[in-house]
Design an enzyme around this catalytic site. Structure first.
Site, mmCIF file in Angstrom:
data_model
loop_
_atom_site.group_PDB
_atom_site.id
_atom_site.type_symbol
_atom_site.label_atom_id
_atom_site.label_comp_id
_atom_site.label_asym_id
_atom_site.label_seq_id
_atom_site.Cartn_x
_atom_site.Cartn_y
_atom_site.Cartn_z
ATOM 1 N N ASP A 49 0.814 -1.218 0.000
ATOM 2 C CA ASP A 49 0.000 0.000 0.000
ATOM 3 C C ASP A 49 0.851 1.273 0.000
ATOM 4 O OD1 ASP A 49 0.999 -0.229 2.507
ATOM 5 O OD2 ASP A 49 -0.902 0.041 3.561
ATOM 6 N N HIS A 253 24.351 4.074 -17.396
ATOM 7 C CA HIS A 253 23.214 4.416 -16.537
ATOM 8 C C HIS A 253 23.378 3.802 -15.146
ATOM 9 C CE1 HIS A 253 20.540 5.393 -20.261
ATOM 10 N NE2 HIS A 253 21.370 6.362 -19.952
ATOM 11 N N ASP A 270 26.229 12.580 -12.732
ATOM 12 C CA ASP A 270 25.242 13.061 -13.706
ATOM 13 C C ASP A 270 23.965 13.286 -12.917
ATOM 14 O OD1 ASP A 270 23.377 13.411 -15.729
ATOM 15 O OD2 ASP A 270 24.154 11.778 -16.973
ATOM 16 N N ASP A 281 20.090 18.632 -16.651
ATOM 17 C CA ASP A 281 20.782 17.360 -16.905
ATOM 18 C C ASP A 281 22.276 17.653 -17.070
ATOM 19 O OD1 ASP A 281 21.580 14.848 -17.675
ATOM 20 O OD2 ASP A 281 20.580 14.886 -19.624
ATOM 21 N N HIS A 360 27.917 6.856 -26.731
ATOM 22 C CA HIS A 360 26.520 7.311 -26.760
ATOM 23 C C HIS A 360 26.419 8.546 -27.650
ATOM 24 C CE1 HIS A 360 27.798 10.465 -23.998
ATOM 25 N NE2 HIS A 360 28.283 9.546 -23.178
ATOM 26 N N HIS A 364 20.856 15.549 -26.587
ATOM 27 C CA HIS A 364 19.416 15.297 -26.799
ATOM 28 C C HIS A 364 18.637 16.534 -26.396
ATOM 29 C CE1 HIS A 364 19.194 14.729 -22.399
ATOM 30 N NE2 HIS A 364 20.310 14.026 -22.523
ATOM 31 N N HIS A 371 15.071 13.349 -21.459
ATOM 32 C CA HIS A 371 15.228 13.082 -22.900
ATOM 33 C C HIS A 371 13.930 13.587 -23.506
ATOM 34 C CE1 HIS A 371 18.134 9.614 -21.703
ATOM 35 N NE2 HIS A 371 18.711 10.794 -21.658
ATOM 36 N N GLU A 397 26.983 16.472 -24.484
ATOM 37 C CA GLU A 397 27.572 15.611 -23.473
ATOM 38 C C GLU A 397 28.534 14.562 -24.032
ATOM 39 O OE1 GLU A 397 24.703 12.743 -21.824
ATOM 40 O OE2 GLU A 397 23.130 13.887 -22.810
ATOM 41 N N TYR A 401 35.051 6.578 -22.543
ATOM 42 C CA TYR A 401 34.891 5.506 -21.549
ATOM 43 C C TYR A 401 35.878 4.382 -21.857
ATOM 44 C CZ TYR A 401 30.633 8.203 -21.170
ATOM 45 O OH TYR A 401 29.744 9.246 -21.037
ATOM 46 N N ARG A 419 32.591 12.004 -18.625
ATOM 47 C CA ARG A 419 31.542 12.682 -19.402
ATOM 48 C C ARG A 419 31.420 14.084 -18.825
ATOM 49 N NH1 ARG A 419 27.921 9.276 -19.015
ATOM 50 N NH2 ARG A 419 26.472 9.966 -17.409
ATOM 51 N N GLU A 421 28.720 17.347 -19.344
ATOM 52 C CA GLU A 421 27.414 17.606 -19.972
ATOM 53 C C GLU A 421 26.881 18.968 -19.556
ATOM 54 O OE1 GLU A 421 24.339 14.838 -18.722
ATOM 55 O OE2 GLU A 421 23.136 15.347 -20.485
HETATM 56 N N1 GLY Z 1 21.153 11.859 -17.506
HETATM 57 C C1 GLY Z 1 20.826 11.157 -18.689
HETATM 58 C C2 GLY Z 1 21.520 11.674 -19.849
HETATM 59 O O1 GLY Z 1 22.501 12.372 -19.725
HETATM 60 O O2 GLY Z 1 21.110 11.469 -20.966
HETATM 61 MN MN MN Z 2 21.820 13.957 -21.040
HETATM 62 MN MN MN Z 3 22.957 13.406 -17.985
#
Ligand code: GLY
Ligand code: MN
Ligand code: MN
Length: 453
Positions: A49, A253, A270, A281, A360, A364, A371, A397, A401, A419, A421
């Site tokens: 619940d 992720h 991140d 982000d 990647h 975005h 996203h 970003e 890696y 990374r 970003e």
């Molecule tokens: N935090 C997710 C991305 O950077 O796309």
């Molecule tokens: Mn991102």
């Molecule tokens: Mn991110």
């Protein structure tokens, strides 16, 4: 690092009148004699619940600013073009409000949210077939199967009255791409909100750097970030924060956040807030002990330069596809210089070998979703060809890696994941970087992390 003050008056929420403008913009796309339906989200059970923290359906929120579950927005455009908006919402309920929380109710929905009428959700099944009867087109989001099934139940009810003169709508139209295109171009108020969201998120990244110590756990740094978010009025992150020490940064992720922070490793964070539904982000990567090693510095500087190269090229008319060409060539050359990639530069660029390490996309759209929605005009070669326009907001970003398991490179590079970003708005002639409040040069970071003498 001194905090860079916000140049524009910070706003923490959109005025409710902006949501009426969003509705009007959608209704301008509807033909006469049509109806559009937008359901709110429902609460999601976590276990038994208890529920997950409520997250509103973002299209519904964009069109209403209304943050209660199980509601339904109906937009009606009459035969003469008269526009009406009707909000079905949960009723005021004294017992529920004692146990769970306050509800806005139907009177306040009309007064505060500017809809034409408001009814209780219990009236939906009675009223919807009447609204649908005789309309030529019905707009709703095709992504939501459960709601689509509900629409068909109402349509069936209309159909059952054909002999009494009812007329079933002939066209069903996917509302999602239409809302997506509206959401993609941000208004000045949305930009001010996102700028503010970035500012707060930047303070959190600074705090993470200040509080970072060898021997702490990743989740302790996550707690420092959440502390700073809340301190400035943002309770929720826009997505599960990634706090990834050492080789964990090579899991894109990674959200376990349960490892101990080790000397001589980097920490990739991140994390960004959600402010009145809008996301920041931001990613920063820094040395856990406050000092980059030679190899970490080399990779870090390469990623930072690639990021700045891409950002500085942003202006109306540019596209992710063109930014990718620039960034991929730059990173390839950098990796060749470091001896991580070997071979003929032009061939390596042609073969997109950099994608072994930059695994990647470059960025975005960003907005109510991290996203965010909006077409990228993806070609058969998977290039994102869409030309940028003023008011779009995106992330840039790049990352490199090199997991511990990568035996193709010299051991000294292994375990490095970087990374960086930033969040960028396209302006009339160029760009605005919202993420200026998050330290990123090697000097800035080492200075901020330097222990007081
Ligand atoms: N935090 C997710 C991305 O950077 O796309
Ligand atoms: Mn991102
Ligand atoms: Mn991110």
């Amino acid at each position: 690092m001194t905090t860079i003050p916000l140049t524009n008056a910070p706003i923490s929420q959109l005025p409710l009148s902006d949501y009426a403008k969003h509705r009007a913009a959608f209704m301008a796309k509807m033909p006469t004699n049509s109806i559009a339906l937008f359901p709110a989200a429902s609460e999601l059970t976590r276990s038994n619940d208890t529920e997950y923290a409520f997250c509103q359906n973002k299209n519904f929120y964009y069109l209403t600013g209304f943050n209660e579950p199980d509601a339904l927005l109906v937009l009606l455009k009459g035969k003469e073009g008269k526009a009406e908006s009707i909000l079905f919402s949960l009723p005021k309920d004294a017992l529920h409000e004692i146990w769970q929380g306050r509800r806005i109710g139907q009177v306040k929905a009309v007064e505060d949210y500017g809809v034409s009428e408001s009814f209780e959700v219990a009236d939906i099944d009675n009223l919807l077939p009447d609204y649908l009867d005789g309309k030529s087109q019905v707009f709703f989001g095709f992504n939501d199967h459960t709601f689509a099934a509900q629409v068909f139940t109402w349509l069936k009810k209309v159909k059952s009255s054909i002999r009494q003169g009812a007329k079933v709508p002939e066209q069903l139209v996917d509302a999602d791409p239409i809302v997506a295109e509206l959401r993609l171009i941000k208004t000045d108020n949305e930009l001010a909100l996102m700028r503010h969201a970035n500012h707060i998120s930047g303070l959190a990244h600074q705090r993470a750097m200040e509080q970072c110590q060898v021997g702490k756990f990743e989740y302790q740094i996550e707690a420092e970030i959440l502390h700073e978010f809340a301190q400035y009025g943002a309770r929720n992150p826009a997505y599960a924060s990634i706090v990834a020490g050492g080789d964990n940064a090579n899991i894109l992720h990674y959200t376990a956040n349960n490892d101990v922070l080790k000397d001589n490793d980097l920490l990739l964070i991140d994390a960004g807030i959600e402010l009145d539904g809008y996301a920041a982000d931001i990613t920063r990567t820094f040395p856990i002990n406050g000092q980059f090693s030679v190899e970490q510095k080399a990779i870090y500087q390469l990623v930072l330069d690639a990021k700045n190269l891409a950002i500085n090229a942003i202006k109306p008319g540019m596209s992710f596809a063109e930014l990718n060409v620039l960034t991929n060539a730059f990173l390839t050359e950098g990796l060749v210089d470091l001896g991580i990639l070997q071979g003929d530069l032009a061939e390596l660029i042609g073969e997109k070998k950099v994608k072994d390490y930059f695994i990647h996309g470059l960025g975005h759209w960003l907005g109510l979703d991290v996203h965010d929605v909006g077409d990228y005009h993806i070609s058969t070669e998977r290039e994102q060809l869409r030309a940028f326009k003023k008011g779009m907001v995106m992330t840039i970003e790049p990352g490199i890696y090199i997991p511990l398991t990568d035996l193709n490179v010299d051991e000294k590079w292994r375990g490095i994941g970087v990374r960086i970003e930033d969040n960028i708005a396209v302006t009339k002639t160029g760009f605005e970087n919202f993420s200026v409040n998050s330290p990123q040069t090697i000097d800035e970071i080492e200075l901020l992390m330097k222990a007081p003498d």
